[in-house]
Design a protein around this motif. Sequence first.
Motif, PDB file in Angstrom:
ATOM      1  N   GLY A   1      43.215  37.774  48.983  1.00  0.00           N
ATOM      2  CA  GLY A   1      44.036  38.527  49.925  1.00  0.00           C
ATOM      3  C   GLY A   1      43.150  39.263  50.910  1.00  0.00           C
ATOM      4  O   GLY A   1      42.308  38.663  51.577  1.00  0.00           O
ATOM      5  N   GLY A   2      43.288  40.595  50.995  1.00  0.00           N
ATOM      6  CA  GLY A   2      42.471  41.381  51.914  1.00  0.00           C
ATOM      7  C   GLY A   2      41.178  41.872  51.290  1.00  0.00           C
ATOM      8  O   GLY A   2      40.433  42.624  51.916  1.00  0.00           O
ATOM      9  N   ASP A   3      40.910  41.484  50.063  1.00  0.00           N
ATOM     10  CA  ASP A   3      39.707  41.919  49.366  1.00  0.00           C
ATOM     11  C   ASP A   3      38.576  40.927  49.618  1.00  0.00           C
ATOM     12  O   ASP A   3      38.796  39.800  50.042  1.00  0.00           O
ATOM     13  CB  ASP A   3      40.001  42.013  47.857  1.00  0.00           C
ATOM     14  CG  ASP A   3      38.997  42.895  47.116  1.00  0.00           C
ATOM     15  OD1 ASP A   3      38.040  43.360  47.768  1.00  0.00           O
ATOM     16  OD2 ASP A   3      39.169  43.107  45.913  1.00  0.00           O
ATOM     17  N   ASP A   4      37.347  41.355  49.352  1.00  0.00           N
ATOM     18  CA  ASP A   4      36.224  40.421  49.430  1.00  0.00           C
ATOM     19  C   ASP A   4      35.356  40.521  48.187  1.00  0.00           C
ATOM     20  O   ASP A   4      34.255  39.993  48.144  1.00  0.00           O
ATOM     21  CB  ASP A   4      35.386  40.680  50.688  1.00  0.00           C
ATOM     22  CG  ASP A   4      34.800  42.095  50.735  1.00  0.00           C
ATOM     23  OD1 ASP A   4      35.056  42.865  49.780  1.00  0.00           O
ATOM     24  OD2 ASP A   4      34.107  42.419  51.714  1.00  0.00           O
ATOM     25  N   ASN A   5      35.876  41.197  47.162  1.00  0.00           N
ATOM     26  CA  ASN A   5      35.123  41.427  45.932  1.00  0.00           C
ATOM     27  C   ASN A   5      35.608  40.442  44.870  1.00  0.00           C
ATOM     28  O   ASN A   5      36.610  40.665  44.206  1.00  0.00           O
ATOM     29  CB  ASN A   5      35.327  42.870  45.470  1.00  0.00           C
ATOM     30  CG  ASN A   5      34.404  43.245  44.316  1.00  0.00           C
ATOM     31  OD1 ASN A   5      34.130  42.434  43.432  1.00  0.00           O
ATOM     32  ND2 ASN A   5      33.924  44.481  44.324  1.00  0.00           N
TER      33      ASN A   5
END
Length: 243
Positions: A202-206
């Motif tokens: 989603g909007g995360d990059d982790n």
Amino acid sequence: FFGFFAMSSASPASASRVAPLLPLLSSPSLEKNGASSMAVSDFLDVCRAILPVVDNLGVAFAIVRSDVGGNIDRVAARLSSSGDVLTIEGFLEACIKDGDIRNNSGPTKALLWLTRANLFLVLMLENAARAEAMWRDAGAAEAAEAAAQASVGEVCTTVGECANAAYASTLKPYHGFLASSAFSVALLAVPSAKGFVGAMLGGDDNTARLQKDLSDFASKWRQVLESVKAKLEEKDCWFEDVV
């Protein structure tokens, strides 16, 4: 193919698509032991919240998405017609009293197939959370390390393997030739490792956080589903019919 052809807490824009599901599992009725005190409404809330996650997995899961959505509506309709039925156990007792628990379009079968479809989804996500090779293929080294530490026994190496292994142990035993063939063809369109991880981020990059979210959600939701399954079995409503 399963017998029938949102609510979520606010979360940061950087959260994975799985993160908003976790607070829903903190409902007191879901955390209690067993389905006797489990609120049907809380169970349906989680089922509804899973739909956007399934939407992001692409066309391979369109069958599952349609089935889950339809069965949620059927359970909810029966629930709304009887205001005094609040728990899974009470719901099943009311359906038994109605005398149509074997009706393929009835609420009992809807709850049965809703549980089976969610067991498929949760096992696939659980498999993915432990699939070290899949995370490495997606370029997520930290997540791969976490997956390796969580792995026990034989694990999947691709998203397709994760989905097919989950299907084999949850839905396939209740599918006839046509349904099984159609589902197997649909699963050929599962996303690649990068596609799956990207869709779930989603909007995360982790990716390490995503791996933990998947693992935590799968573990907790599976416990809830196993409780519902046990109650269906106890009430002789876990039918072995093949569709």
